[in-house]
Design a protein around this motif. Structure first.
Motif, PDB file in Angstrom:
ATOM      1  N   GLY A 273       0.804  -1.214   0.000  1.00 45.53           N
ATOM      2  CA  GLY A 273       0.000   0.000   0.000  1.00 45.53           C
ATOM      3  C   GLY A 273       0.836   1.262   0.000  1.00 45.53           C
ATOM      4  O   GLY A 273       0.497   2.251  -0.679  1.00 45.53           O
ATOM      5  N   THR A 274       1.948   1.234   0.725  1.00 47.03           N
ATOM      6  CA  THR A 274       2.835   2.401   0.739  1.00 47.03           C
ATOM      7  C   THR A 274       3.415   2.656  -0.642  1.00 47.03           C
ATOM      8  O   THR A 274       3.440   3.788  -1.139  1.00 47.03           O
ATOM      9  CB  THR A 274       3.975   2.195   1.758  1.00 47.03           C
ATOM     10  OG1 THR A 274       3.411   1.998   3.054  1.00 47.03           O
ATOM     11  CG2 THR A 274       4.903   3.394   1.782  1.00 47.03           C
ATOM     12  N   GLY A 275       3.862   1.578  -1.288  1.00 44.41           N
ATOM     13  CA  GLY A 275       4.393   1.727  -2.642  1.00 44.41           C
ATOM     14  C   GLY A 275       3.332   2.214  -3.619  1.00 44.41           C
ATOM     15  O   GLY A 275       3.604   3.075  -4.479  1.00 44.41           O
ATOM     16  N   SER A 276       2.120   1.687  -3.489  1.00 43.63           N
ATOM     17  CA  SER A 276       1.034   2.104  -4.384  1.00 43.63           C
ATOM     18  C   SER A 276       0.676   3.573  -4.180  1.00 43.63           C
ATOM     19  O   SER A 276       0.413   4.298  -5.145  1.00 43.63           O
ATOM     20  CB  SER A 276      -0.206   1.236  -4.135  1.00 43.63           C
ATOM     21  OG  SER A 276       0.052  -0.109  -4.451  1.00 43.63           O
ATOM     22  N   ALA A 296      -7.278  13.149 -13.776  1.00 44.72           N
ATOM     23  CA  ALA A 296      -5.958  12.713 -13.323  1.00 44.72           C
ATOM     24  C   ALA A 296      -6.089  11.703 -12.187  1.00 44.72           C
ATOM     25  O   ALA A 296      -5.350  10.706 -12.136  1.00 44.72           O
ATOM     26  CB  ALA A 296      -5.141  13.926 -12.875  1.00 44.72           C
ATOM     27  N   ASN A 297      -7.014  11.930 -11.301  1.00 44.82           N
ATOM     28  CA  ASN A 297      -7.239  11.011 -10.182  1.00 44.82           C
ATOM     29  C   ASN A 297      -7.713   9.657 -10.684  1.00 44.82           C
ATOM     30  O   ASN A 297      -7.225   8.613 -10.233  1.00 44.82           O
ATOM     31  CB  ASN A 297      -8.264  11.620  -9.228  1.00 44.82           C
ATOM     32  CG  ASN A 297      -8.718  10.619  -8.159  1.00 44.82           C
ATOM     33  OD1 ASN A 297      -7.946  10.208  -7.306  1.00 44.82           O
ATOM     34  ND2 ASN A 297      -9.986  10.229  -8.226  1.00 44.82           N
ATOM     35  N   ALA A 298      -8.648   9.645 -11.652  1.00 47.58           N
ATOM     36  CA  ALA A 298      -9.197   8.379 -12.139  1.00 47.58           C
ATOM     37  C   ALA A 298      -8.127   7.540 -12.827  1.00 47.58           C
ATOM     38  O   ALA A 298      -8.010   6.325 -12.583  1.00 47.58           O
ATOM     39  CB  ALA A 298     -10.352   8.647 -13.101  1.00 47.58           C
ATOM     40  N   VAL A 299      -7.315   8.167 -13.684  1.00 46.18           N
ATOM     41  CA  VAL A 299      -6.279   7.422 -14.409  1.00 46.18           C
ATOM     42  C   VAL A 299      -5.214   6.898 -13.452  1.00 46.18           C
ATOM     43  O   VAL A 299      -4.826   5.726 -13.507  1.00 46.18           O
ATOM     44  CB  VAL A 299      -5.635   8.315 -15.492  1.00 46.18           C
ATOM     45  CG1 VAL A 299      -4.461   7.583 -16.162  1.00 46.18           C
ATOM     46  CG2 VAL A 299      -6.666   8.708 -16.538  1.00 46.18           C
ATOM     47  N   ALA A 300      -4.745   7.759 -12.549  1.00 44.69           N
ATOM     48  CA  ALA A 300      -3.701   7.344 -11.603  1.00 44.69           C
ATOM     49  C   ALA A 300      -4.203   6.226 -10.689  1.00 44.69           C
ATOM     50  O   ALA A 300      -3.471   5.275 -10.384  1.00 44.69           O
ATOM     51  CB  ALA A 300      -3.254   8.551 -10.768  1.00 44.69           C
ATOM     52  N   LEU A 301      -5.440   6.325 -10.278  1.00 39.88           N
ATOM     53  CA  LEU A 301      -6.001   5.324  -9.376  1.00 39.88           C
ATOM     54  C   LEU A 301      -6.179   3.986 -10.085  1.00 39.88           C
ATOM     55  O   LEU A 301      -5.904   2.918  -9.512  1.00 39.88           O
ATOM     56  CB  LEU A 301      -7.339   5.822  -8.830  1.00 39.88           C
ATOM     57  CG  LEU A 301      -7.887   5.102  -7.599  1.00 39.88           C
ATOM     58  CD1 LEU A 301      -6.934   5.269  -6.414  1.00 39.88           C
ATOM     59  CD2 LEU A 301      -9.254   5.651  -7.226  1.00 39.88           C
ATOM     60  N   LEU A 302      -6.606   4.004 -11.369  1.00 36.11           N
ATOM     61  CA  LEU A 302      -6.816   2.762 -12.104  1.00 36.11           C
ATOM     62  C   LEU A 302      -5.486   2.034 -12.329  1.00 36.11           C
ATOM     63  O   LEU A 302      -5.393   0.814 -12.116  1.00 36.11           O
ATOM     64  CB  LEU A 302      -7.482   3.060 -13.451  1.00 36.11           C
ATOM     65  CG  LEU A 302      -7.717   1.842 -14.363  1.00 36.11           C
ATOM     66  CD1 LEU A 302      -8.620   0.823 -13.681  1.00 36.11           C
ATOM     67  CD2 LEU A 302      -8.316   2.277 -15.699  1.00 36.11           C
ATOM     68  N   VAL A 303      -4.468   2.769 -12.730  1.00 36.04           N
ATOM     69  CA  VAL A 303      -3.167   2.142 -12.999  1.00 36.04           C
ATOM     70  C   VAL A 303      -2.597   1.524 -11.725  1.00 36.04           C
ATOM     71  O   VAL A 303      -2.135   0.366 -11.719  1.00 36.04           O
ATOM     72  CB  VAL A 303      -2.183   3.185 -13.576  1.00 36.04           C
ATOM     73  CG1 VAL A 303      -0.778   2.581 -13.678  1.00 36.04           C
ATOM     74  CG2 VAL A 303      -2.647   3.642 -14.955  1.00 36.04           C
ATOM     75  N   THR A 304      -2.604   2.270 -10.648  1.00 39.60           N
ATOM     76  CA  THR A 304      -2.025   1.747  -9.398  1.00 39.60           C
ATOM     77  C   THR A 304      -2.891   0.637  -8.806  1.00 39.60           C
ATOM     78  O   THR A 304      -2.368  -0.261  -8.131  1.00 39.60           O
ATOM     79  CB  THR A 304      -1.842   2.874  -8.378  1.00 39.60           C
ATOM     80  OG1 THR A 304      -3.083   3.573  -8.193  1.00 39.60           O
ATOM     81  CG2 THR A 304      -0.785   3.855  -8.841  1.00 39.60           C
ATOM     82  N   ALA A 305      -4.204   0.663  -9.028  1.00 41.17           N
ATOM     83  CA  ALA A 305      -5.075  -0.389  -8.496  1.00 41.17           C
ATOM     84  C   ALA A 305      -4.781  -1.728  -9.157  1.00 41.17           C
ATOM     85  O   ALA A 305      -4.739  -2.781  -8.500  1.00 41.17           O
ATOM     86  CB  ALA A 305      -6.543  -0.013  -8.700  1.00 41.17           C
ATOM     87  N   ALA A 310      -2.203  -7.109  -8.430  1.00 39.53           N
ATOM     88  CA  ALA A 310      -1.267  -8.128  -8.893  1.00 39.53           C
ATOM     89  C   ALA A 310      -0.196  -8.427  -7.842  1.00 39.53           C
ATOM     90  O   ALA A 310       0.121  -9.595  -7.577  1.00 39.53           O
ATOM     91  CB  ALA A 310      -0.609  -7.669 -10.200  1.00 39.53           C
ATOM     92  N   VAL A 311       0.332  -7.383  -7.212  1.00 36.88           N
ATOM     93  CA  VAL A 311       1.380  -7.592  -6.206  1.00 36.88           C
ATOM     94  C   VAL A 311       0.798  -8.220  -4.945  1.00 36.88           C
ATOM     95  O   VAL A 311       1.374  -9.151  -4.371  1.00 36.88           O
ATOM     96  CB  VAL A 311       2.086  -6.255  -5.876  1.00 36.88           C
ATOM     97  CG1 VAL A 311       3.109  -6.454  -4.767  1.00 36.88           C
ATOM     98  CG2 VAL A 311       2.766  -5.709  -7.129  1.00 36.88           C
TER      99      VAL A 311
END
Length: 391
Positions: A273-276, A296-305, A310-311
């Motif tokens: 979670g810290t890394g994300s 910007a929030n939607a794109v950043a959140l989707l990529v990191t989610a 996966a991790v």
């Protein structure tokens, strides 16, 4: 239908007696009539005669033959604690309890005593004569001894309960079975030792203020009982300091343990979670230069989610191989939507033309709340090894 369901729950009421021929018949008849007429749960009254030398045992057997849900049990050795241990350790009831044969405690307190145990809210329950709402009639000598003893328990042993000696207690049966092997006393100190052991293991003790009228014809030797209690306290204090008082407890009873697997999963989830979060902040800051805050929030959140799922799948929850990977990602999108709703909502509620720093603070706070939801969803649903899936 509801009444029938309540009657399937069983509460065992133990009445320990020693040479109580005078009070036994009247008290048992009164207790039985009260429970049969007002108590919403199933009940059983067990008269536990411990080495009486008068007509107590004869009267007990007569009552067992006359009244339904009443049974009599005889022990060859004296001791209230011994009698309670014998009955409680063999009981198959949901809750085990006891009360003194003189019925000094008002019986209207019995349902409030056992109800929190049957609901699972508490593990043990005691009547207390020392609460402000209690009404007590007893002589100054007994009052002084009782208050002094309980003050000693609180100051020396750190006890959190207020009245260890009131003869009006109940325990969930599985809790009693777990605690009894760690209780040594067989006499009057049995109650105190049981409560101290329960507190040491973090169990929940519920207290009920009671109305109490002292029996002037009580057979209790106050001085001898007080000395036995002091010796018991000294023994328990020594065992506590040496660590010998700790006993093994079932996982469902021990309060200090996290649910299975969580002790390993929590720190790993925190690392991921810290890394994300750091990756999200970098992406959000970069995209903020070319997109609106919400986009910007939607794109950043989707990529990191997607990366977070996966991790966590491999590192936190130990799922290997590609089987089910796509399903896990799709199910984890629910957590993504929760996070998107919270972060977008926080940005939407901000006033116009706020600083970039305020936007960052808002999304970080919203992300913290979404992270908790995400962990719970991943643990109990997405990566739960015991869940049943359908095609």
């Amino acid at each position: 239908m509801e009444t029938a369901a309540l009657r399937t729950r069983l509460v065992e009421v133990v009445v320990p007696v020693h040479n109580e021929q005078r009070a036994l018949r009247a008290s048992t008849t009164r207790l039985h009539a009260y429970l049969a007429g007002t108590f919403p749960y199933g009940f059983r009254i067990t008269i536990a005669d411990n080495a009486s030398t008068d007509d107590t045992w004869r009267i007990a057997t007569e009552l067992a033959g006359e009244l339904p849900h009443v049974r009599a049990l005889h022990l060859d050795e004296k001791g209230r604690g011994r009698a309670l241990r014998h009955v409680w350790s063999r009981s198959e009831a949901d809750v085990v309890s006891y009360m003194d044969v003189d019925l000094s405690t008002d019986l209207d307190a019995f349902l409030p005593l056992v109800a929190p145990l049957l609901s699972g809210h508490s593990d043990l329950a005691i009547g207390t004569r020392l609460a402000r709402a209690s009404r007590v009639e007893r002589g100054p000598k007994r009052e002084l001894i009782s208050r002094s003893y309980n003050l000693l328990l609180r100051s020396v042993m750190g006890a959190g309960f207020s009245d260890a000696q009131c003869g009006f207690k109940a325990v969930r049966t599985e809790i009693a079975h777990a605690l009894l092997p760690g209780v040594e006393d067989e006499q009057w100190f049995f109650d105190t030792e049981l409560l101290l052991l329960a507190e040491r293991h973090g169990l929940r003790i519920h207290e009920v203020p009671v109305d109490w009228v002292d029996d002037p014809d009580s057979r209790v030797d106050i001085l001898r009982t007080a000395m036995d209690d002091l010796r018991g306290l000294a023994r328990v204090a020594r065992e506590t300091l040496s660590g010998a008082a700790r006993i093994p407890m079932p996982a469902r009873v021990e309060r200090a343990e996290l649910p299975k697997g969580m002790a390993r999963q929590l720190p790993r989830f925190a690392i991921v979670g810290t890394g994300s979060t750091l990756a999200y902040l970098v992406l959000f800051s970069s995209l903020r230069e070319i997109l609106s805050p919400l986009a910007a929030n939607a794109v950043a959140l989707l990529v990191t989610a997607v990366a977070n799922t996966a991790v966590n799948r491999r590192f936190t929850f130990g799922v290997t191989g590609s089987a089910g990977a796509m399903r896990h990602q799709l199910e984890a999108l629910i957590a993504f939507l929760v996070g998107l709703t919270l972060t977008s909502g926080s940005l939407f509620l901000l006033p116009d033309r706020v600083s970039y720093g305020v936007e960052l603070i808002a999304v970080v706070i919203a992300n913290a709340a979404a992270t908790l939801v995400r962990f719970l969803l991943l643990r109990v649903w997405v990566f739960n090894p015991e869940r049943k899936t359908t095609r």
